[in-house]
Design a protein around this motif. Structure first.
Motif, PDB file in Angstrom:
ATOM      1  N   ARG A 183       0.861  -1.187   0.000  1.00 47.64           N
ATOM      2  CA  ARG A 183       0.000   0.000   0.000  1.00 47.64           C
ATOM      3  C   ARG A 183       0.901   1.241   0.000  1.00 47.64           C
ATOM      4  O   ARG A 183       1.785   1.383   0.827  1.00 47.64           O
ATOM      5  CB  ARG A 183      -0.852  -0.021   1.270  1.00 47.64           C
ATOM      6  N   VAL A 184       0.655   2.122  -0.955  1.00 47.08           N
ATOM      7  CA  VAL A 184       1.432   3.365  -1.033  1.00 47.08           C
ATOM      8  C   VAL A 184       0.898   4.348   0.006  1.00 47.08           C
ATOM      9  O   VAL A 184      -0.314   4.536   0.133  1.00 47.08           O
ATOM     10  CB  VAL A 184       1.349   3.961  -2.460  1.00 47.08           C
ATOM     11  N   ASN A 185       1.803   4.944   0.762  1.00 52.06           N
ATOM     12  CA  ASN A 185       1.434   5.925   1.798  1.00 52.06           C
ATOM     13  C   ASN A 185       1.110   7.260   1.121  1.00 52.06           C
ATOM     14  O   ASN A 185       1.984   8.082   0.872  1.00 52.06           O
ATOM     15  CB  ASN A 185       2.602   6.088   2.784  1.00 52.06           C
ATOM     16  N   ARG A 186      -0.173   7.456   0.811  1.00 54.29           N
ATOM     17  CA  ARG A 186      -0.562   8.638   0.030  1.00 54.29           C
ATOM     18  C   ARG A 186      -0.529   9.926   0.851  1.00 54.29           C
ATOM     19  O   ARG A 186      -0.753  11.002   0.315  1.00 54.29           O
ATOM     20  CB  ARG A 186      -1.945   8.409  -0.595  1.00 54.29           C
ATOM     21  N   THR A 190       2.964   9.268  -4.067  1.00 55.40           N
ATOM     22  CA  THR A 190       1.946   8.703  -4.971  1.00 55.40           C
ATOM     23  C   THR A 190       2.471   7.409  -5.576  1.00 55.40           C
ATOM     24  O   THR A 190       3.680   7.151  -5.564  1.00 55.40           O
ATOM     25  CB  THR A 190       1.623   9.679  -6.125  1.00 55.40           C
ATOM     26  N   LYS A 191       1.549   6.649  -6.133  1.00 54.40           N
ATOM     27  CA  LYS A 191       1.918   5.405  -6.805  1.00 54.40           C
ATOM     28  C   LYS A 191       2.854   5.691  -7.983  1.00 54.40           C
ATOM     29  O   LYS A 191       3.818   4.960  -8.232  1.00 54.40           O
ATOM     30  CB  LYS A 191       0.622   4.739  -7.291  1.00 54.40           C
ATOM     31  N   GLU A 213      -4.599   2.508  -4.338  1.00 56.72           N
ATOM     32  CA  GLU A 213      -3.318   2.855  -3.715  1.00 56.72           C
ATOM     33  C   GLU A 213      -2.359   1.675  -3.583  1.00 56.72           C
ATOM     34  O   GLU A 213      -1.347   1.760  -2.878  1.00 56.72           O
ATOM     35  CB  GLU A 213      -3.538   3.490  -2.333  1.00 56.72           C
ATOM     36  N   HIS A 268      -3.464   2.068   7.348  1.00 54.52           N
ATOM     37  CA  HIS A 268      -4.291   2.425   6.194  1.00 54.52           C
ATOM     38  C   HIS A 268      -5.394   3.407   6.606  1.00 54.52           C
ATOM     39  O   HIS A 268      -5.667   4.400   5.921  1.00 54.52           O
ATOM     40  CB  HIS A 268      -4.897   1.150   5.585  1.00 54.52           C
ATOM     41  N   GLU A 271      -3.898   6.839   7.296  1.00 50.40           N
ATOM     42  CA  GLU A 271      -3.562   7.519   6.037  1.00 50.40           C
ATOM     43  C   GLU A 271      -4.821   8.056   5.357  1.00 50.40           C
ATOM     44  O   GLU A 271      -4.832   9.170   4.837  1.00 50.40           O
ATOM     45  CB  GLU A 271      -2.831   6.546   5.099  1.00 50.40           C
ATOM     46  N   LYS A 272      -5.900   7.255   5.384  1.00 57.34           N
ATOM     47  CA  LYS A 272      -7.142   7.700   4.742  1.00 57.34           C
ATOM     48  C   LYS A 272      -7.789   8.877   5.484  1.00 57.34           C
ATOM     49  O   LYS A 272      -8.546   9.636   4.896  1.00 57.34           O
ATOM     50  CB  LYS A 272      -8.127   6.525   4.617  1.00 57.34           C
ATOM     51  N   GLN A 274      -6.043  11.206   6.417  1.00 62.11           N
ATOM     52  CA  GLN A 274      -5.139  12.299   6.006  1.00 62.11           C
ATOM     53  C   GLN A 274      -4.478  12.974   7.214  1.00 62.11           C
ATOM     54  O   GLN A 274      -4.318  14.196   7.276  1.00 62.11           O
ATOM     55  CB  GLN A 274      -5.908  13.331   5.164  1.00 62.11           C
TER      56      GLN A 274
END
Length: 447
Positions: A183-186, A190-191, A213, A268, A271-272, A274
Motif C-alpha cells: 500500500r502506497v502511503n498517500r 503517490t503510486k 493505492e 491504512h 492515512e485515509k 489524512q
C-alpha cells in the motif's frame, strides 16, 4: 568450538520439525532461521521453497510415500522423506542424485547407518518406480483432498458451503505462491512516484488493478527496499485493504481498531484520515503494540494511539459511544491465508471454528458499545468459513436490535462480489489472487 552451519536442507528439515512439534507459524520460524544461520542470496529462495512446498503438499507427499513404507518411521525421518520427495516431484532444476545424496548425509549425521540405508532405499525405489497416480481414488472429494493436500473434512465443508467448482478452484489456488502487494502511503507520496523508485532499486513492480493505492511486487522482497524503510509503502494484501473502504472514512473521525496487530489496517485508516482525527488501536499483547507504534513511526503517522487492551472487555475502559467508526478484524481460523500459512490447514479443527465464533461474538458485542449513534461497525476476517462469517453476522444482528445491516462500500473493481441482500463481501483467493477475506458493515441506529 564454533557450531557447524546448517545446510539449506538441514535448515528446512529443522523448521518443518519445529512446526510439527510446537505448532509454530512457518513464516515466523523461517525468518528466525534465515537470520540465525545467516542464509543469504539464492539459498533464501530455495529454503523458502522447500519449507512452504513440503508443508503445503504434506498430504500429497504422504500419499506418494505410503506404498513404499512397510513400517512407520520416526517423525523426523518421515519429514526428511517428504522433503526429498517434494524436490524429486516438484523441483525440476535439482537432479535426483543431489537430492538422494543430501538426504542420506542428513540421515547419517542425525542417526545410525540403518536409518541412512532406509532413507536411501525408499528414495531409490521411488526414483525407479515413480509415485502413485491419483486415479485410483474414486471419491472426487477425497481425490481433491489428496491431490491438493487439504484435509478431507475441510474439502467436504467447503463443498457444502460453496459447491464443487469454487471448492476445487480454491484448493488448487491455495497451492500457488502469493504475490507480494504493498500500500502506497498517500500522505507522503503517490503510486506514480513510488513505482520508478522501486524499479531503480531492482524491483519488478506493477500497479494493482484492484485497489487504487496498491502495487504488486513481481520480483524481490519490498521489505528490503529503501522505499519501505523510508515509510513510503506498507506490505499489505489487497483483500485486507478493502476494509478501510468499508469504513467510509472522512477527515476528523474517531476510529477504533479493536484487534489491530500487526497494524496494517491501522496505518491504512490513519492515512485515509489524512493525518486528522484519531485512530485508537488495541491489542492484547504488549510486544504487538510495539509493532503497531513502530509501523506508525515509520509511516510518520501522528494520529495513531496504540493501547494494550483485551477487546473482550474494552467497555470497562473505553467511553461508550465515543467512536464514529469501529473495526473488529476478528481472530479467526485463517482459512483465507493458506498460501501464506499452509500449516493452518492441518492444525485447525471444526471445534476451533465453533470456539472462535464464540470469541468473535464476544468481541463484536463489546466493541459495539463504543460506536456512536449513526456510526459504523465493520466486522472482518481472513477466513472463508461461513459459520465464522455469515453465521456471526446473523447472530450479532439477532442480539443487537440497535444495529442494522449497512450497505458495504468497496472499491469499484469489487462491486460484483458484494452480496447486496446481506451487505457483505466474501473474497475468495481465486477472485483476483488476494487472500480469502470477509467483510460486513453495521450501522448503529439513531434513537
Amino acid at each position: 568450538m564454533t557450531k557447524k552451519k546448517m545446510t539449506v536442507r538441514e535448515a528446512a528439515l529443522h523448521i518443518i520439525e519445529m512446526i510439527d512439534k510446537q505448532q509454530s507459524y512457518s513464516n515466523l520460524l523461517l525468518n528466525q532461521i534465515i537470520q540465525r544461520e545467516k542464509i543469504t542470496g539464492p539459498d533464501v529462495g530455495l529454503l523458502t521453497e522447500l519449507v512452504y512446498g513440503t508443508i503445503q503438499r504434506k498430504l500429497t507427499l504422504d500419499y506418494y510415500l505410503k506404498p513404499f513404507l512397510r513400517k512407520q518411521p520416526d517423525q523426523w525421518v518421515r519429514n526428511l522423506l517428504r522433503l526429498s520427495i517434494y524436490q524429486m516431484v516438484y523441483l525440476d532444476k535439482i537432479p535426483d542424485r543431489a537430492i538422494l545424496f543430501e538426504a542420506v548425509e542428513i540421515a547419517k549425521r542425525r542417526s545410525s547407518k540403518g536409518i541412512s540405508s532406509f532413507v536411501n532405499g525408499i528414495l531409490r525405489q521411488i526414483q525407479r518406480q515413480g509415485v502413485p497416480s491419483f486415479h485410483s481414488i474414486d471419491d472426487p472429494l477425497e481425490r481433491l483432498s489428496v491431490e491438493t493436500s487439504h484435509p478431507l473434512w475441510l474439502v467436504q465443508r467447503w463443498n457444502k458451503q460453496f459447491g464443487w467448482t469454487k471448492t476445487k478452484e480454491m484448493c488448487q489456488y491455495n497451492l500457488l505462491p502469493p504475490t507480494q502487494t504493498a500500500r502506497v502511503n498517500r500522505m507522503r507520496t503517490t503510486k506514480e512516484k513510488v513505482i520508478p523508485l522501486l524499479e531503480e532499486e531492482g524491483f519488478d513492480v506493477q500497479p494493482s488493478p484492484i485497489i487504487p493505492e496498491a502495487i504488486r511486487i513481481l520480483r524481490g522482497n519490498i521489505a528490503h527496499s529503501k522505499v519501505y524503510r523510508n515509510g513510503l509503502v506498507s506490505i499489505q494484501d489487497e483483500s485486507s485493504m478493502v476494509v478501510a473502504y468499508a469504513l467510509e472514512l472522512s477527515p476528523h473521525l474517531a476510529v477504533l481498531d479493536a484487534c489491530a496487530a500487526p497494524g496494517g489496517k491501522t496505518g491504512h485508516i490513519a492515512e485515509k484520515l489524512q493525518g486528522t482525527g484519531k485512530v485508537t488501536a488495541l491489542d492484547l499483547h504488549p510486544h504487538k503494540i510495539k509493532l503497531i507504534n513502530k509501523s506508525a513511526e515509520r509511516l510518520q503517522l501522528r494520529n495513531v494511539k496504540a493501547k494494550v487492551m483485551d477487546s473482550r472487555y474494552s467497555s470497562e475502559i473505553l467511553q461508550p459511544g465515543s467512536f464514529d467508526r469501529v473495526l473488529v478484524d476478528a481472530p479467526c481460523s485463517g482459512f483465507g491465508v493458506l498460501r501464506r500459512k499452509p500449516d493452518i490447514k492441518y492444525s485447525k479443527t471444526i471445534q476451533d471454528i465453533t470456539s472462535l465464533s464464540q470469541v468473535q461474538q464476544k468481541i463484536l458485542k463489546e466493541s459495539a458499545k463504543a460506536v456512536k449513534q449513526g456510526g459504523l461497525l465493520i466486522y472482518s476476517t481472513c477466513t472463508v468459513d461461513k459459520e465464522e462469517n455469515i453465521g456471526t453476522v446473523n447472530e450479532f444482528l439477532r442480539q443487537q436490535e440497535n444495529f442494522e445491516a449497512h450497505p458495504i462500500h468497496v472499491p469499484e473493481s469489487l462491486t460484483h462480489l458484494v452480496e447486496p441482500q446481506a451487505n457483505t463481501i466474501q473474497i475468495l483467493p481465486q477472485d483476483f489472487g488476494g487472500d480469502g477475506f470477509f467483510i460486513a458493515a453495521f450501522k448503529k441506529k439513531s434513537e
